[in-house]
Each structure stands twice: as C-alpha cells, then as structure tokens.
Design a protein around this motif. Structure first.
Motif, mmCIF file in Angstrom:
data_model
loop_
_atom_site.group_PDB
_atom_site.id
_atom_site.type_symbol
_atom_site.label_atom_id
_atom_site.label_comp_id
_atom_site.label_asym_id
_atom_site.label_seq_id
_atom_site.Cartn_x
_atom_site.Cartn_y
_atom_site.Cartn_z
ATOM 1 N N SER A 150 0.835 -1.211 0.000
ATOM 2 C CA SER A 150 0.000 0.000 0.000
ATOM 3 C C SER A 150 0.868 1.258 0.000
ATOM 4 O O SER A 150 0.525 2.251 -0.650
ATOM 5 C CB SER A 150 -0.940 0.002 1.205
ATOM 6 O OG SER A 150 -0.197 -0.067 2.410
ATOM 7 N N THR A 151 2.002 1.226 0.678
ATOM 8 C CA THR A 151 2.929 2.363 0.660
ATOM 9 C C THR A 151 3.545 2.528 -0.720
ATOM 10 O O THR A 151 3.663 3.635 -1.231
ATOM 11 C CB THR A 151 4.050 2.171 1.704
ATOM 12 O OG1 THR A 151 3.476 2.090 2.995
ATOM 13 C CG2 THR A 151 5.046 3.323 1.662
ATOM 14 N N LEU A 152 3.935 1.403 -1.327
ATOM 15 C CA LEU A 152 4.571 1.459 -2.638
ATOM 16 C C LEU A 152 3.635 1.990 -3.713
ATOM 17 O O LEU A 152 4.083 2.553 -4.706
ATOM 18 C CB LEU A 152 5.077 0.066 -3.032
ATOM 19 C CG LEU A 152 6.101 -0.558 -2.083
ATOM 20 C CD1 LEU A 152 6.434 -1.969 -2.528
ATOM 21 C CD2 LEU A 152 7.346 0.291 -1.992
ATOM 22 N N ARG A 153 2.351 1.853 -3.520
ATOM 23 C CA ARG A 153 1.375 2.327 -4.506
ATOM 24 C C ARG A 153 0.975 3.791 -4.287
ATOM 25 O O ARG A 153 0.223 4.351 -5.063
ATOM 26 C CB ARG A 153 0.149 1.427 -4.505
ATOM 27 C CG ARG A 153 0.482 0.017 -4.979
ATOM 28 C CD ARG A 153 -0.721 -0.706 -5.513
ATOM 29 N NE ARG A 153 -0.382 -2.037 -5.979
ATOM 30 C CZ ARG A 153 0.020 -2.319 -7.212
ATOM 31 N NH1 ARG A 153 0.124 -1.361 -8.109
ATOM 32 N NH2 ARG A 153 0.296 -3.560 -7.573
ATOM 33 N N MET A 154 1.501 4.394 -3.234
ATOM 34 C CA MET A 154 1.198 5.806 -2.957
ATOM 35 C C MET A 154 1.996 6.717 -3.886
ATOM 36 O O MET A 154 3.052 6.336 -4.390
ATOM 37 C CB MET A 154 1.542 6.152 -1.500
ATOM 38 C CG MET A 154 0.697 5.425 -0.473
ATOM 39 S SD MET A 154 1.280 5.689 1.216
ATOM 40 C CE MET A 154 0.470 7.226 1.602
ATOM 41 N N THR A 155 1.490 7.934 -4.084
ATOM 42 C CA THR A 155 2.233 8.939 -4.846
ATOM 43 C C THR A 155 3.211 9.637 -3.894
ATOM 44 O O THR A 155 3.024 9.584 -2.672
ATOM 45 C CB THR A 155 1.285 9.990 -5.452
ATOM 46 O OG1 THR A 155 0.682 10.733 -4.379
ATOM 47 C CG2 THR A 155 0.202 9.338 -6.317
ATOM 48 N N PRO A 156 4.214 10.306 -4.441
ATOM 49 C CA PRO A 156 5.118 11.053 -3.557
ATOM 50 C C PRO A 156 4.389 12.088 -2.697
ATOM 51 O O PRO A 156 4.748 12.285 -1.527
ATOM 52 C CB PRO A 156 6.085 11.727 -4.533
ATOM 53 C CG PRO A 156 6.104 10.818 -5.721
ATOM 54 C CD PRO A 156 4.698 10.298 -5.828
ATOM 55 N N VAL A 159 2.811 10.312 0.245
ATOM 56 C CA VAL A 159 3.836 9.935 1.224
ATOM 57 C C VAL A 159 4.267 11.161 2.025
ATOM 58 O O VAL A 159 4.406 11.094 3.252
ATOM 59 C CB VAL A 159 5.044 9.266 0.528
ATOM 60 C CG1 VAL A 159 6.210 9.104 1.486
ATOM 61 C CG2 VAL A 159 4.641 7.918 -0.050
ATOM 62 N N ASP A 160 4.458 12.291 1.349
ATOM 63 C CA ASP A 160 4.826 13.529 2.052
ATOM 64 C C ASP A 160 3.771 13.921 3.079
ATOM 65 O O ASP A 160 4.102 14.391 4.163
ATOM 66 C CB ASP A 160 5.029 14.675 1.061
ATOM 67 C CG ASP A 160 6.350 14.597 0.329
ATOM 68 O OD1 ASP A 160 7.276 13.912 0.822
ATOM 69 O OD2 ASP A 160 6.465 15.211 -0.751
ATOM 70 N N ALA A 161 2.510 13.723 2.719
ATOM 71 C CA ALA A 161 1.418 14.076 3.636
ATOM 72 C C ALA A 161 1.377 13.134 4.844
ATOM 73 O O ALA A 161 1.020 13.552 5.950
ATOM 74 C CB ALA A 161 0.081 14.045 2.898
ATOM 75 N N ALA A 162 1.743 11.879 4.642
ATOM 76 C CA ALA A 162 1.676 10.891 5.725
ATOM 77 C C ALA A 162 2.906 10.910 6.625
ATOM 78 O O ALA A 162 2.828 10.542 7.800
ATOM 79 C CB ALA A 162 1.501 9.497 5.131
ATOM 80 N N TYR A 163 4.050 11.305 6.105
ATOM 81 C CA TYR A 163 5.287 11.329 6.879
ATOM 82 C C TYR A 163 5.401 12.667 7.593
ATOM 83 O O TYR A 163 5.089 13.694 7.005
ATOM 84 C CB TYR A 163 6.515 11.133 5.970
ATOM 85 C CG TYR A 163 7.820 11.262 6.723
ATOM 86 C CD1 TYR A 163 8.347 10.176 7.392
ATOM 87 C CD2 TYR A 163 8.474 12.479 6.809
ATOM 88 C CE1 TYR A 163 9.520 10.298 8.111
ATOM 89 C CE2 TYR A 163 9.643 12.615 7.537
ATOM 90 C CZ TYR A 163 10.155 11.522 8.189
ATOM 91 O OH TYR A 163 11.304 11.643 8.911
#
Length: 173
Positions: A150-156, A159-163
């Motif tokens: 699920s992480t690998l299918r995220m857009t950059p 990922v920026d929003a989640a980190y």
C-alpha cells in the motif's frame, strides 16, 4: 557492390570465399537458466524489472539531499532504500524513476532534517552494514520486504502528507 582493385578475380577468387555446406538452425532459448512464464515470487527473491541499475544513478543524484544521523553511512542508506525503490518500480512493470527513490528515502526520514527520535533509533537496527551487499544481501532484502505494498502504490505527495506522523505504517517497521 564493386570489388576493390586488390581483390582477386577469376578462378583464384573461390579460394578466398565459399559458402558453408550447411546453414545452422536459428537459436532457441533452451538453456536451463531461462525462466519460462512469470518470474518466481517469494520472500527475499527480489523484484525483477528492466534497467534496474539506473536506480544507482538516480540515488547518486539524490545523495546531496540525504541527511544522516550519528554513525549512519551514505552507502547503507542508499542500499537499504534501493530495494524499496526497485520493488515499487517492478509493481508498475517499468524501470526505476526518481519518485521510487524519493518515496523510499522519505519514508525512512533520510530527507528530513529532524526525523522522529524513534525513527532515528530504528534505522541503525535495520540499515547498519547493508551497504556491503556481498555480506548483507539478506538484510537489504528484509528492509525492502518490510514496506507494505500500500505504501509502494502511494504517490510522492501522499507519502509527504503521511510522513512523519505515520512513518511506522509507511515502513512496516
């Protein structure tokens, strides 16, 4: 095409060229190492894809952005994140691109000036020594296998929003 003046002509020419008696059959992929069908899938088997070596070029270009803490080494950070990036690229059946590596470095906090303390404490446990591929291949694969699909299918941007709030969920650690 005309023959050069230095080429022999007449009866002597047959001494220099002759056709083979038998034309061999065309090549067939019948070697034991050829994989028929899809690549095998399993734990620590890697993620096959085209032009995977290009990920090292991308990593070298991103290296100035990588922020290390304490005794961390650049080659360990790159090698640890490389498997994640290649796994993501193979999900989309393509060669690695900058976003694959950006996501890998972001979820492990390597682009962050001040990553969370518990993430800093976790990184050495996983990344220390993986830059030496000959001796620590299994550990590098373990890092790549930790990250959920699920992480690998995220857009950059996702990922920026989640980190950094959800770094454990993003990394699987």
């Amino acid at each position: 095409m005309a023959a050069p003046k230095s080429a022999p002509a007449g009866e002597r020419a047959s001494v220099y060229y002759s056709s083979p008696d038998v034309v061999p059959d065309s090549w067939q992929p019948d070697r034991p190492g050829v994989v028929e069908g899809l690549q095998p899938v399993g734990r620590r088997m890697g993620a096959q894809g085209p032009d995977q070596g290009f990920a090292l070029t991308i990593a070298e270009r991103l290296a100035p952005r990588i922020r290390l803490q304490g005794r961390e080494r650049l080659d360990d950070a790159i090698r640890g994140c490389l498997g994640i990036a290649l796994r993501r690229a193979s999900l989309y059946s393509r060669a690695p691109v900058v976003h694959d590596l950006t996501i890998a470095f972001t979820i492990w906090g390597f682009f962050d000036e001040d990553p969370p303390d518990d993430l800093i404490a976790r990184r050495p446990q996983l990344f220390e020594g993986v830059g030496n591929v000959n001796h620590h291949y299994a550990e590098g694969r373990e890092i790549a296998d930790l990250v959920p699909e699920s992480t690998l299918r995220m857009t950059p941007d996702q990922v920026d929003a989640a980190y950094p709030a959800r770094w454990r969920e993003l990394t699987g650690a």
